[in-house]
Design a protein around this motif. Structure first.
Motif, PDB file in Angstrom:
ATOM      1  N   HIS A  18      35.904  41.788  24.224  1.00  0.00           N
ATOM      2  CA  HIS A  18      35.891  43.059  24.917  1.00  0.00           C
ATOM      3  C   HIS A  18      35.171  42.906  26.253  1.00  0.00           C
ATOM      4  O   HIS A  18      34.374  41.977  26.438  1.00  0.00           O
ATOM      5  CB  HIS A  18      35.215  44.148  24.073  1.00  0.00           C
ATOM      6  N   GLY A  19      35.478  43.796  27.155  1.00  0.00           N
ATOM      7  CA  GLY A  19      34.848  43.743  28.468  1.00  0.00           C
ATOM      8  C   GLY A  19      35.546  44.668  29.444  1.00  0.00           C
ATOM      9  O   GLY A  19      36.361  45.517  29.067  1.00  0.00           O
ATOM     10  N   SER A  20      35.263  44.482  30.716  1.00  0.00           N
ATOM     11  CA  SER A  20      35.831  45.311  31.768  1.00  0.00           C
ATOM     12  C   SER A  20      37.155  44.716  32.244  1.00  0.00           C
ATOM     13  O   SER A  20      37.262  43.509  32.456  1.00  0.00           O
ATOM     14  CB  SER A  20      34.859  45.416  32.942  1.00  0.00           C
ATOM     15  N   VAL A  21      38.136  45.573  32.438  1.00  0.00           N
ATOM     16  CA  VAL A  21      39.442  45.123  32.946  1.00  0.00           C
ATOM     17  C   VAL A  21      39.310  44.619  34.380  1.00  0.00           C
ATOM     18  O   VAL A  21      40.053  43.737  34.812  1.00  0.00           O
ATOM     19  CB  VAL A  21      40.472  46.269  32.844  1.00  0.00           C
ATOM     20  N   ASN A  22      38.340  45.151  35.104  1.00  0.00           N
ATOM     21  CA  ASN A  22      38.113  44.673  36.476  1.00  0.00           C
ATOM     22  C   ASN A  22      37.785  43.186  36.514  1.00  0.00           C
ATOM     23  O   ASN A  22      38.068  42.504  37.510  1.00  0.00           O
ATOM     24  CB  ASN A  22      36.977  45.457  37.133  1.00  0.00           C
ATOM     25  N   ASP A  23      37.164  42.677  35.440  1.00  0.00           N
ATOM     26  CA  ASP A  23      36.845  41.253  35.392  1.00  0.00           C
ATOM     27  C   ASP A  23      38.092  40.406  35.164  1.00  0.00           C
ATOM     28  O   ASP A  23      38.109  39.218  35.511  1.00  0.00           O
ATOM     29  CB  ASP A  23      35.830  40.985  34.268  1.00  0.00           C
ATOM     30  N   LEU A  24      39.113  40.990  34.549  1.00  0.00           N
ATOM     31  CA  LEU A  24      40.350  40.266  34.278  1.00  0.00           C
ATOM     32  C   LEU A  24      41.339  40.350  35.435  1.00  0.00           C
ATOM     33  O   LEU A  24      41.998  39.372  35.780  1.00  0.00           O
ATOM     34  CB  LEU A  24      41.024  40.820  33.011  1.00  0.00           C
ATOM     35  N   ILE A  25      41.440  41.534  36.023  1.00  0.00           N
ATOM     36  CA  ILE A  25      42.436  41.744  37.080  1.00  0.00           C
ATOM     37  C   ILE A  25      41.818  41.399  38.433  1.00  0.00           C
ATOM     38  O   ILE A  25      41.330  42.256  39.172  1.00  0.00           O
ATOM     39  CB  ILE A  25      42.959  43.192  37.065  1.00  0.00           C
ATOM     40  N   THR A  26      41.814  40.119  38.725  1.00  0.00           N
ATOM     41  CA  THR A  26      41.418  39.641  40.047  1.00  0.00           C
ATOM     42  C   THR A  26      42.647  39.694  40.961  1.00  0.00           C
ATOM     43  O   THR A  26      43.770  39.897  40.492  1.00  0.00           O
ATOM     44  CB  THR A  26      40.908  38.202  39.943  1.00  0.00           C
ATOM     45  N   PRO A  27      42.471  39.518  42.263  1.00  0.00           N
ATOM     46  CA  PRO A  27      43.650  39.479  43.138  1.00  0.00           C
ATOM     47  C   PRO A  27      44.673  38.422  42.713  1.00  0.00           C
ATOM     48  O   PRO A  27      45.877  38.657  42.784  1.00  0.00           O
ATOM     49  CB  PRO A  27      43.040  39.147  44.506  1.00  0.00           C
ATOM     50  N   SER A  44      48.987  39.955  50.554  1.00  0.00           N
ATOM     51  CA  SER A  44      47.965  40.173  51.576  1.00  0.00           C
ATOM     52  C   SER A  44      47.378  41.584  51.472  1.00  0.00           C
ATOM     53  O   SER A  44      46.244  41.814  51.899  1.00  0.00           O
ATOM     54  CB  SER A  44      48.555  39.957  52.976  1.00  0.00           C
ATOM     55  N   VAL A  45      48.136  42.517  50.865  1.00  0.00           N
ATOM     56  CA  VAL A  45      47.628  43.890  50.743  1.00  0.00           C
ATOM     57  C   VAL A  45      46.527  44.000  49.695  1.00  0.00           C
ATOM     58  O   VAL A  45      45.793  44.994  49.670  1.00  0.00           O
ATOM     59  CB  VAL A  45      48.765  44.882  50.413  1.00  0.00           C
ATOM     60  N   ILE A  46      46.420  42.998  48.813  1.00  0.00           N
ATOM     61  CA  ILE A  46      45.354  43.021  47.809  1.00  0.00           C
ATOM     62  C   ILE A  46      44.303  41.957  48.123  1.00  0.00           C
ATOM     63  O   ILE A  46      43.557  41.527  47.239  1.00  0.00           O
ATOM     64  CB  ILE A  46      45.902  42.854  46.379  1.00  0.00           C
ATOM     65  N   ALA A  47      44.271  41.522  49.385  1.00  0.00           N
ATOM     66  CA  ALA A  47      43.229  40.617  49.896  1.00  0.00           C
ATOM     67  C   ALA A  47      43.220  39.258  49.208  1.00  0.00           C
ATOM     68  O   ALA A  47      42.163  38.654  49.039  1.00  0.00           O
ATOM     69  CB  ALA A  47      41.850  41.263  49.769  1.00  0.00           C
ATOM     70  N   LEU A  48      44.390  38.758  48.813  1.00  0.00           N
ATOM     71  CA  LEU A  48      44.488  37.385  48.327  1.00  0.00           C
ATOM     72  C   LEU A  48      44.816  36.494  49.513  1.00  0.00           C
ATOM     73  O   LEU A  48      45.744  36.771  50.277  1.00  0.00           O
ATOM     74  CB  LEU A  48      45.579  37.264  47.252  1.00  0.00           C
ATOM     75  N   THR A  49      44.071  35.423  49.682  1.00  0.00           N
ATOM     76  CA  THR A  49      44.161  34.619  50.899  1.00  0.00           C
ATOM     77  C   THR A  49      45.371  33.700  50.868  1.00  0.00           C
ATOM     78  O   THR A  49      45.273  32.491  50.678  1.00  0.00           O
ATOM     79  CB  THR A  49      42.874  33.796  51.100  1.00  0.00           C
TER      80      THR A  49
END
Length: 276
Positions: free
Chosen positions: A135-144, A221-226
């Motif tokens: 269990h945990g935060s979805v923000n930790d899983l959904i990276t760019p 690029s809209v989600i700040a992935l380089t």
């Protein structure tokens, strides 16, 4: 003889005039672009092999490979589900294709990137024994990066499903029935009979999808992935050399898609040779 000679001369003239005309147009366009000082070719040359641009190019290539692998795997599984004749498999596969082909890639990308707004927490486990094993935060899983692979890969899976399905449908059902009559199992029938005949139909559109995916990665690029485009944007946001940096990005996109096209033609030639 005279009539034949005149006819041959007319054919040569009809072939030569369009070539000369196109060559002149190409020369004029090339001269206009090359001599236009606003393109700032010295700046283009300065950043063409810049480390930040090359890292962005590497990310673009990596993202293309990951999303195409995901798309091909999904496409093969769903294509077989559609032709299985089992409603419990074919109906969800058709629904998947309907949803992901019917919504824009950019919308899907943004949706996955903001998934935590719908599901802030995740919890996985074994019911009644260990319901919260992970269990945990979805923000930790959904990276760019994961959002990009999900958004582009799942969308690509819908298109690859139709490509693979059309390839399988191009092989007559009588061949499968004949193979079954010879006592061959489903796996051997698919590997030895169906797929070799379906591949010439599947390969050309798949190659087009790879080239298209190379360009579609610019959406991340809209989600700040380089990626390549984001790298160019990060440079021209500092030095305000917008056009030269966009030209750099276009040169690398053209180079990458040209390599993909050459590989596609070579693979199609090899498959066609084996088919003959």
């Amino acid at each position: 003889m005279i009539a034949a000679s005149r006819h041959g001369g007319g054919v040569v003239l009809l072939r030569t005039v369009p070539l000369v005309f196109m060559a002149l147009i190409t020369l004029v366009v090339f001269r206009s672009v090359w001599l236009n000082p606003n393109f700032q070719w010295t700046v283009v040359g300065q950043y063409l092999f810049s480390p930040i641009i090359l890292r962005g190019l590497g990310m673009t290539c990596l993202l293309t490979v990951l999303t195409m692998v995901a798309g091909i795997v999904i496409g093969v599984l769903l294509a077989f589900s559609q032709i299985s004749g089992v409603l419990a498999l074919s109906a969800p596969a058709r629904a998947y294709v309907w949803v992901f082909r019917g919504t824009p890639q950019l919308v899907q990308l943004l949706f996955w990137y903001n998934l935590a707004a719908l599901y802030p927490q995740y919890s996985l486990g074994i019911p009644f024994l260990a319901p919260h094993l992970l269990h945990g935060s979805v923000n930790d899983l959904i990276t760019p990066m994961s959002a990009a692979v999900l958004g582009l890969g799942l969308n690509e899976g819908a298109y690859m499903t139709e490509i693979v399905r059309s390839g399988l449908a191009s092989v007559g059902r009588g061949q499968m029935e004949a193979a079954r009559a010879l006592g061959l199992g489903p796996f051997r029938i698919m590997r030895r009979i169906i797929m070799p005949q379906a591949m010439p139909v599947i390969l050309p559109p798949t190659g087009n999808q790879v080239a298209g995916m190379l360009k579609a990665t610019s959406l991340v690029s809209v989600i700040a992935l380089t990626d390549l485009l984001y790298a160019a944007q990060s440079v021209y946001s500092r030095n305000y050399q917008t056009i030269p940096l966009l030209v750099v990005a276009c040169i690398w996109y053209l180079t990458a898609t040209t390599v993909v096209s050459c590989m596609q033609r070579a693979l199609e030639t090899r498959v066609g040779r084996h088919k003959r």
